[in-house]
Design a protein around this motif. Structure first.
Motif, mmCIF file in Angstrom:
data_model
loop_
_atom_site.group_PDB
_atom_site.id
_atom_site.type_symbol
_atom_site.label_atom_id
_atom_site.label_comp_id
_atom_site.label_asym_id
_atom_site.label_seq_id
_atom_site.Cartn_x
_atom_site.Cartn_y
_atom_site.Cartn_z
ATOM 1 N N GLY A 20 0.838 -1.189 0.000
ATOM 2 C CA GLY A 20 0.000 0.000 0.000
ATOM 3 C C GLY A 20 0.871 1.235 0.000
ATOM 4 O O GLY A 20 2.092 1.151 0.093
ATOM 5 N N ALA A 21 0.217 2.388 -0.101
ATOM 6 C CA ALA A 21 0.967 3.641 -0.127
ATOM 7 C C ALA A 21 0.228 4.683 0.702
ATOM 8 O O ALA A 21 -0.994 4.766 0.647
ATOM 9 C CB ALA A 21 1.122 4.139 -1.556
ATOM 10 N N ILE A 22 0.984 5.434 1.466
ATOM 11 C CA ILE A 22 0.432 6.551 2.228
ATOM 12 C C ILE A 22 0.934 7.824 1.575
ATOM 13 O O ILE A 22 2.139 8.058 1.487
ATOM 14 C CB ILE A 22 0.861 6.490 3.708
ATOM 15 N N VAL A 38 4.720 10.935 -7.491
ATOM 16 C CA VAL A 38 4.643 9.795 -6.573
ATOM 17 C C VAL A 38 3.283 9.115 -6.684
ATOM 18 O O VAL A 38 3.193 7.880 -6.693
ATOM 19 C CB VAL A 38 4.922 10.249 -5.116
ATOM 20 N N LEU A 39 2.224 9.895 -6.819
ATOM 21 C CA LEU A 39 0.883 9.334 -6.991
ATOM 22 C C LEU A 39 0.808 8.513 -8.278
ATOM 23 O O LEU A 39 0.250 7.417 -8.303
ATOM 24 C CB LEU A 39 -0.146 10.459 -7.001
ATOM 25 N N ARG A 40 1.400 9.031 -9.351
ATOM 26 C CA ARG A 40 1.426 8.321 -10.632
ATOM 27 C C ARG A 40 2.185 6.995 -10.506
ATOM 28 O O ARG A 40 1.750 5.962 -11.021
ATOM 29 C CB ARG A 40 2.082 9.218 -11.688
ATOM 30 N N GLU A 41 3.310 7.022 -9.789
ATOM 31 C CA GLU A 41 4.092 5.799 -9.596
ATOM 32 C C GLU A 41 3.320 4.778 -8.760
ATOM 33 O O GLU A 41 3.359 3.587 -9.039
ATOM 34 C CB GLU A 41 5.433 6.119 -8.942
ATOM 35 N N ALA A 42 2.627 5.247 -7.736
ATOM 36 C CA ALA A 42 1.825 4.347 -6.908
ATOM 37 C C ALA A 42 0.741 3.677 -7.750
ATOM 38 O O ALA A 42 0.520 2.464 -7.645
ATOM 39 C CB ALA A 42 1.203 5.101 -5.742
ATOM 40 N N HIS A 43 0.077 4.456 -8.610
ATOM 41 C CA HIS A 43 -0.942 3.882 -9.482
ATOM 42 C C HIS A 43 -0.336 2.901 -10.481
ATOM 43 O O HIS A 43 -0.938 1.880 -10.797
ATOM 44 C CB HIS A 43 -1.709 4.980 -10.224
ATOM 45 N N SER A 44 0.859 3.193 -10.967
ATOM 46 C CA SER A 44 1.498 2.289 -11.930
ATOM 47 C C SER A 44 1.851 0.946 -11.299
ATOM 48 O O SER A 44 1.915 -0.069 -11.986
ATOM 49 C CB SER A 44 2.737 2.929 -12.556
ATOM 50 N N HIS A 45 2.068 0.949 -9.982
ATOM 51 C CA HIS A 45 2.347 -0.298 -9.261
ATOM 52 C C HIS A 45 1.072 -0.900 -8.673
ATOM 53 O O HIS A 45 1.142 -1.814 -7.857
ATOM 54 C CB HIS A 45 3.369 -0.056 -8.145
ATOM 55 N N SER A 80 -8.589 17.948 -5.335
ATOM 56 C CA SER A 80 -7.461 17.944 -6.281
ATOM 57 C C SER A 80 -6.761 16.586 -6.295
ATOM 58 O O SER A 80 -6.359 16.110 -7.358
ATOM 59 C CB SER A 80 -6.471 19.072 -5.969
ATOM 60 N N VAL A 81 -6.634 15.949 -5.141
ATOM 61 C CA VAL A 81 -6.032 14.611 -5.092
ATOM 62 C C VAL A 81 -6.946 13.615 -5.807
ATOM 63 O O VAL A 81 -6.482 12.785 -6.593
ATOM 64 C CB VAL A 81 -5.767 14.173 -3.636
ATOM 65 N N ASN A 82 -8.255 13.710 -5.556
ATOM 66 C CA ASN A 82 -9.200 12.817 -6.234
ATOM 67 C C ASN A 82 -9.196 13.032 -7.745
ATOM 68 O O ASN A 82 -9.264 12.077 -8.514
ATOM 69 C CB ASN A 82 -10.610 13.016 -5.684
ATOM 70 N N ALA A 83 -9.109 14.292 -8.170
ATOM 71 C CA ALA A 83 -9.076 14.588 -9.608
ATOM 72 C C ALA A 83 -7.820 14.018 -10.257
ATOM 73 O O ALA A 83 -7.872 13.457 -11.359
ATOM 74 C CB ALA A 83 -9.163 16.093 -9.836
ATOM 75 N N ALA A 84 -6.688 14.166 -9.581
ATOM 76 C CA ALA A 84 -5.436 13.625 -10.117
ATOM 77 C C ALA A 84 -5.517 12.099 -10.207
ATOM 78 O O ALA A 84 -5.095 11.508 -11.202
ATOM 79 C CB ALA A 84 -4.251 14.047 -9.252
ATOM 80 N N SER A 85 -6.072 11.467 -9.184
ATOM 81 C CA SER A 85 -6.208 10.008 -9.195
ATOM 82 C C SER A 85 -7.159 9.560 -10.291
ATOM 83 O O SER A 85 -6.890 8.596 -11.010
ATOM 84 C CB SER A 85 -6.721 9.507 -7.842
ATOM 85 N N ALA A 86 -8.275 10.256 -10.439
ATOM 86 C CA ALA A 86 -9.252 9.902 -11.469
ATOM 87 C C ALA A 86 -8.658 10.055 -12.864
ATOM 88 O O ALA A 86 -8.889 9.219 -13.736
ATOM 89 C CB ALA A 86 -10.497 10.762 -11.322
ATOM 90 N N ALA A 87 -7.893 11.118 -13.067
ATOM 91 C CA ALA A 87 -7.264 11.331 -14.373
ATOM 92 C C ALA A 87 -6.307 10.194 -14.707
ATOM 93 O O ALA A 87 -6.258 9.727 -15.846
ATOM 94 C CB ALA A 87 -6.530 12.664 -14.392
ATOM 95 N N MET A 88 -5.573 9.728 -13.706
ATOM 96 C CA MET A 88 -4.639 8.619 -13.936
ATOM 97 C C MET A 88 -5.384 7.323 -14.230
ATOM 98 O O MET A 88 -4.992 6.558 -15.099
ATOM 99 C CB MET A 88 -3.722 8.447 -12.736
ATOM 100 N N LEU A 89 -6.464 7.092 -13.504
ATOM 101 C CA LEU A 89 -7.242 5.878 -13.742
ATOM 102 C C LEU A 89 -7.905 5.902 -15.114
ATOM 103 O O LEU A 89 -7.944 4.894 -15.806
ATOM 104 C CB LEU A 89 -8.295 5.703 -12.646
ATOM 105 N N LEU A 90 -8.415 7.073 -15.510
ATOM 106 C CA LEU A 90 -9.044 7.186 -16.825
ATOM 107 C C LEU A 90 -8.035 7.028 -17.949
ATOM 108 O O LEU A 90 -8.320 6.384 -18.957
ATOM 109 C CB LEU A 90 -9.761 8.527 -16.961
ATOM 110 N N SER A 91 -6.840 7.602 -17.780
ATOM 111 C CA SER A 91 -5.827 7.462 -18.822
ATOM 112 C C SER A 91 -5.380 6.015 -18.927
ATOM 113 O O SER A 91 -5.131 5.515 -20.024
ATOM 114 C CB SER A 91 -4.631 8.378 -18.558
ATOM 115 N N LYS A 92 -5.301 5.321 -17.806
ATOM 116 C CA LYS A 92 -4.940 3.905 -17.825
ATOM 117 C C LYS A 92 -6.035 3.093 -18.509
ATOM 118 O O LYS A 92 -5.765 2.202 -19.301
ATOM 119 C CB LYS A 92 -4.723 3.397 -16.404
ATOM 120 N N LYS A 93 -7.288 3.452 -18.245
ATOM 121 C CA LYS A 93 -8.418 2.755 -18.864
ATOM 122 C C LYS A 93 -8.417 2.971 -20.374
ATOM 123 O O LYS A 93 -8.617 2.048 -21.140
ATOM 124 C CB LYS A 93 -9.731 3.249 -18.263
#
Length: 120
Positions: A20-22, A38-45, A80-93
């Motif tokens: 997990g990541a904090i 760091v958020l992008r790297e966490a999502h990539s893993h 802003s954290v949720n938006a960044a996470s959502a953008a990463m998930l959508l781009s991955k999708k």
């Protein structure tokens, strides 16, 4: 990581070993470029980050915000954290869809054709 780029290799290596990541974000500074990385790297893993907002007291002591202003600031930070996470998930999708984008265009064309046929 302390946010300094010198720690980037250590962060990348450690994320490969984690379950997990904090994600600790300063309440005053908010999301910085290194935080996004760091958020992008966490999502990539495929790690689900847990958000911790640090230094909340500084909103009142350093910035002299009212409780309402502090609440709005914290809410915007979370958004802003949720938006960044959502953008990463959508781009991955979208990256994983591959040829499905072509099917969408075909479906849109078919729908337009059906609408034109119904109009005639």
């Amino acid at each position: 990581s302390p946010g300094h780029t010198d720690f980037a290799p250590e962060v990348s290596s450690s994320l490969q070993l984690c379950d997990g990541a904090i994600l600790v974000v300063d309440a005053v500074e908010g999301m910085c470029a290194r935080t996004h990385q760091v958020l992008r790297e966490a999502h990539s893993h495929q790690l689900v980050p847990l958000l911790v907002i640090n230094k909340l007291d500084r909103l009142c002591t350093d910035l002299c915000l009212t409780p309402t202003e502090a609440y709005v600031r914290i809410r915007n930070l979370i958004e802003s954290v949720n938006a960044a996470s959502a953008a990463m998930l959508l781009s991955k999708k979208h990256d994983g869809d591959g040829d499905k984008g072509d099917n969408k265009n075909t479906t849109e064309k078919d729908t337009k054709q059906q609408q034109n046929d119904n109009d005639d």
